[in-house]
Design a protein around this motif. Structure first.
Motif, mmCIF file in Angstrom:
data_model
loop_
_atom_site.group_PDB
_atom_site.id
_atom_site.type_symbol
_atom_site.label_atom_id
_atom_site.label_comp_id
_atom_site.label_asym_id
_atom_site.label_seq_id
_atom_site.Cartn_x
_atom_site.Cartn_y
_atom_site.Cartn_z
ATOM 1 N N ARG A 15 0.839 -1.212 0.000
ATOM 2 C CA ARG A 15 0.000 0.000 0.000
ATOM 3 C C ARG A 15 0.870 1.257 0.000
ATOM 4 N NH1 ARG A 15 -3.150 -3.489 -1.302
ATOM 5 N NH2 ARG A 15 -4.579 -4.501 0.148
ATOM 6 N N PRO A 16 0.386 2.354 -0.593
ATOM 7 C CA PRO A 16 1.177 3.597 -0.628
ATOM 8 C C PRO A 16 1.323 4.225 0.762
ATOM 9 C CG PRO A 16 -1.017 3.941 -1.556
ATOM 10 C CD PRO A 16 -0.881 2.472 -1.330
ATOM 11 N N LEU A 17 2.316 5.092 0.902
ATOM 12 C CA LEU A 17 2.631 5.714 2.192
ATOM 13 C C LEU A 17 1.426 6.420 2.810
ATOM 14 C CD1 LEU A 17 4.659 6.550 4.379
ATOM 15 C CD2 LEU A 17 5.300 8.495 2.934
ATOM 16 N N SER A 18 0.611 7.065 1.982
ATOM 17 C CA SER A 18 -0.547 7.800 2.528
ATOM 18 C C SER A 18 -1.489 6.862 3.271
ATOM 19 C CB SER A 18 -1.306 8.519 1.409
ATOM 20 O OG SER A 18 -1.792 7.579 0.457
ATOM 21 N N ARG A 19 -1.680 5.645 2.741
ATOM 22 C CA ARG A 19 -2.575 4.681 3.378
ATOM 23 C C ARG A 19 -1.957 4.169 4.687
ATOM 24 N NH1 ARG A 19 -5.681 2.138 -0.815
ATOM 25 N NH2 ARG A 19 -6.388 0.562 0.665
ATOM 26 N N VAL A 20 -0.631 3.988 4.689
ATOM 27 C CA VAL A 20 0.052 3.544 5.906
ATOM 28 C C VAL A 20 -0.098 4.591 7.005
ATOM 29 C CG1 VAL A 20 2.261 2.855 6.929
ATOM 30 C CG2 VAL A 20 1.718 2.184 4.580
ATOM 31 N N LEU A 21 0.116 5.863 6.653
ATOM 32 C CA LEU A 21 0.006 6.940 7.646
ATOM 33 C C LEU A 21 -1.405 7.012 8.219
ATOM 34 C CD1 LEU A 21 2.066 9.741 5.850
ATOM 35 C CD2 LEU A 21 2.738 8.446 7.880
ATOM 36 N N TYR A 22 -2.401 6.886 7.352
ATOM 37 C CA TYR A 22 -3.787 6.895 7.830
ATOM 38 C C TYR A 22 -4.048 5.692 8.731
ATOM 39 C CZ TYR A 22 -8.846 6.467 7.856
ATOM 40 O OH TYR A 22 -10.157 6.333 8.265
ATOM 41 N N ALA A 23 -3.543 4.524 8.321
ATOM 42 C CA ALA A 23 -3.795 3.283 9.054
ATOM 43 C C ALA A 23 -3.215 3.313 10.468
ATOM 44 C CB ALA A 23 -3.211 2.095 8.291
ATOM 45 N N LEU A 24 -2.143 4.068 10.663
ATOM 46 C CA LEU A 24 -1.514 4.133 11.988
ATOM 47 C C LEU A 24 -2.406 4.807 13.026
ATOM 48 C CD1 LEU A 24 2.166 5.015 11.010
ATOM 49 C CD2 LEU A 24 1.304 2.832 11.860
ATOM 50 N N ALA A 41 -3.144 12.632 5.609
ATOM 51 C CA ALA A 41 -2.189 11.558 5.289
ATOM 52 C C ALA A 41 -1.669 11.707 3.857
ATOM 53 C CB ALA A 41 -2.851 10.200 5.483
ATOM 54 N N ARG A 42 -2.561 12.050 2.922
ATOM 55 C CA ARG A 42 -2.122 12.245 1.530
ATOM 56 C C ARG A 42 -1.168 13.432 1.425
ATOM 57 N NH1 ARG A 42 -7.513 10.756 0.123
ATOM 58 N NH2 ARG A 42 -8.133 12.917 -0.187
ATOM 59 N N ASP A 43 -1.495 14.525 2.143
ATOM 60 C CA ASP A 43 -0.631 15.716 2.115
ATOM 61 C C ASP A 43 0.755 15.410 2.687
ATOM 62 O OD1 ASP A 43 -2.726 17.121 1.040
ATOM 63 O OD2 ASP A 43 -3.281 18.156 2.892
ATOM 64 N N LEU A 44 0.797 14.683 3.800
ATOM 65 C CA LEU A 44 2.080 14.328 4.420
ATOM 66 C C LEU A 44 2.900 13.431 3.491
ATOM 67 C CD1 LEU A 44 0.883 13.594 8.076
ATOM 68 C CD2 LEU A 44 2.386 15.458 7.375
ATOM 69 N N ALA A 45 2.221 12.453 2.870
ATOM 70 C CA ALA A 45 2.924 11.532 1.972
ATOM 71 C C ALA A 45 3.481 12.275 0.756
ATOM 72 C CB ALA A 45 1.991 10.413 1.536
ATOM 73 N N ALA A 46 2.716 13.244 0.231
ATOM 74 C CA ALA A 46 3.173 14.010 -0.922
ATOM 75 C C ALA A 46 4.401 14.862 -0.572
ATOM 76 C CB ALA A 46 2.049 14.896 -1.444
ATOM 77 N N LYS A 47 4.412 15.371 0.662
ATOM 78 C CA LYS A 47 5.510 16.234 1.096
ATOM 79 C C LYS A 47 6.776 15.423 1.412
ATOM 80 C CE LYS A 47 7.679 19.707 3.258
ATOM 81 N NZ LYS A 47 8.351 20.750 2.481
ATOM 82 N N PHE A 48 6.631 14.323 2.197
ATOM 83 C CA PHE A 48 7.806 13.626 2.727
ATOM 84 C C PHE A 48 8.214 12.391 1.907
ATOM 85 C CE2 PHE A 48 6.106 15.968 6.384
ATOM 86 C CZ PHE A 48 7.253 16.701 6.717
ATOM 87 N N ARG A 49 7.257 11.811 1.176
ATOM 88 C CA ARG A 49 7.503 10.731 0.210
ATOM 89 C C ARG A 49 7.913 9.387 0.801
ATOM 90 N NH1 ARG A 49 6.677 12.500 -4.696
ATOM 91 N NH2 ARG A 49 6.733 14.743 -5.022
ATOM 92 N N THR A 50 8.678 9.355 1.892
ATOM 93 C CA THR A 50 9.068 8.084 2.496
ATOM 94 C C THR A 50 8.771 8.109 3.977
ATOM 95 O OG1 THR A 50 11.319 8.701 3.126
ATOM 96 C CG2 THR A 50 11.004 7.892 0.863
ATOM 97 N N MET A 51 8.657 6.914 4.590
ATOM 98 C CA MET A 51 8.415 6.823 6.019
ATOM 99 C C MET A 51 9.576 7.447 6.802
ATOM 100 S SD MET A 51 6.343 5.860 8.384
ATOM 101 C CE MET A 51 5.247 4.521 7.939
ATOM 102 N N ALA A 52 10.799 7.274 6.326
ATOM 103 C CA ALA A 52 11.967 7.834 7.025
ATOM 104 C C ALA A 52 11.864 9.344 7.134
ATOM 105 C CB ALA A 52 13.237 7.423 6.291
#
Length: 288
Positions: free
Chosen positions: A258-267, A277-288
């Protein structure tokens, strides 16, 4: 034009006053239709204006639900249970004498929070008026004070978590009373359901019964442990035979993509919904 059935009740209205007039007129016909409705939806019908108005993550800004007051029934508040959500919020749930309302028999009604209990001055033994908000979620809207029996008991926040027995706290400037034990099994169950939900990691077959067994058997103690599950773990649980275990493990494996945005939401991070979650994923791109 495509052969799909449409409602003969739809009407074009020139302005807001015409919409409100139709809202009043339609109310008398709503109960006589061949299907259930809880109101109307007013829509801007210009494609160009729809594009200008846009949409939020969950709904268009060019459409608005105009609901009628919910149907009501009177019953007795017999007791209160407490449910614990994924963030630890303790919610009082009224157990009421079963009553038929809008097509269903209702025996449990959310009281939302303890400030709402205080506002209603609801007590165990009271006669209460309940309503299906939006024809879906039942809620207590009023107490019939003149019918209060002698000895009606106040509804108080619990002194400890009703599930794990841990400490509860009321945060400053917040309505919620929360269980602050991060290992509370009730919180973990709700977090796991959110984690695996369709808008989260979308793990098929990861429902209430599976989560209950995984947590109650201590096979899953945190979100990450979901990815350590093996067939041998699942086959020890009464729900699982080989095929079902295999299907769930396939679902868990596919969730890793699953894409990072879905992982962030799932947490389930506080204040992080799907849009954030989509905005954060677009900005930071990776979990790190």
């Amino acid at each position: 034009g495509w052969g799909l059935p449409t409602s003969a009740e739809a009407r074009a209205c020139a302005d807001v006053s015409a919409v409100l007039a139709y809202y009043s007129e339609f109310k008398d016909r709503a109960d006589k239709l061949d299907f259930e409705v809880d109101g109307l939806v007013a829509k801007v019908d210009s494609r160009q204006e729809q594009r200008v108005l846009g949409a939020t993550a969950k709904s268009p800004r060019w459409a608005m639900a105009l609901k009628y007051p919910g149907r009501q029934a009177t019953t007795t508040l017999d007791g209160v249970d407490y449910s614990v959500g994924r963030t630890g919020t303790v919610t009082p749930v009224a157990k009421v004498k079963p009553v038929f309302l809008s097509g269903v028999t209702i025996s449990s009604v959310s009281l939302h929070n303890f400030e709402e209990v205080e506002r209603l001055d609801a007590r165990i033994g009271d006669t209460v008026v309940i309503e299906r908000a939006g024809e879906v979620i039942p809620k207590v809207v009023a107490v019939v004070a003149e019918k209060r029996p002698p000895g009606a008991k106040p509804i108080l926040p619990p002194k400890a978590c009703p599930v794990c027995g841990g400490d509860v706290q009321k945060e400053e400037d917040a309505v919620a009373v929360r269980c602050v034990n991060p290992s509370c099994p009730a919180q973990l169950k709700r977090k796991l359901l959110h984690f695996a939900s369709r808008d989260g990691l979308d793990v098929e077959g990861f429902g209430d019964a599976v989560v209950d067994q995984l947590v109650d058997s201590a096979r899953v103690k945190d979100l990450a442990a979901v990815f350590d599950l093996e067939a041998a773990d699942l086959l020890k649980l009464e729900l699982f035979a080989e095929k079902k275990a295999e299907n769930l493990l396939k679902g868990i494996a596919s969730a890793k993509g699953r894409p990072l945005s879905r992982v962030l939401y799932a947490l389930g991070i506080p204040q992080v919904g799907e849009k954030t979650a989509r905005d954060l994923a677009a900005k930071f791109r990776t979990m790190a």
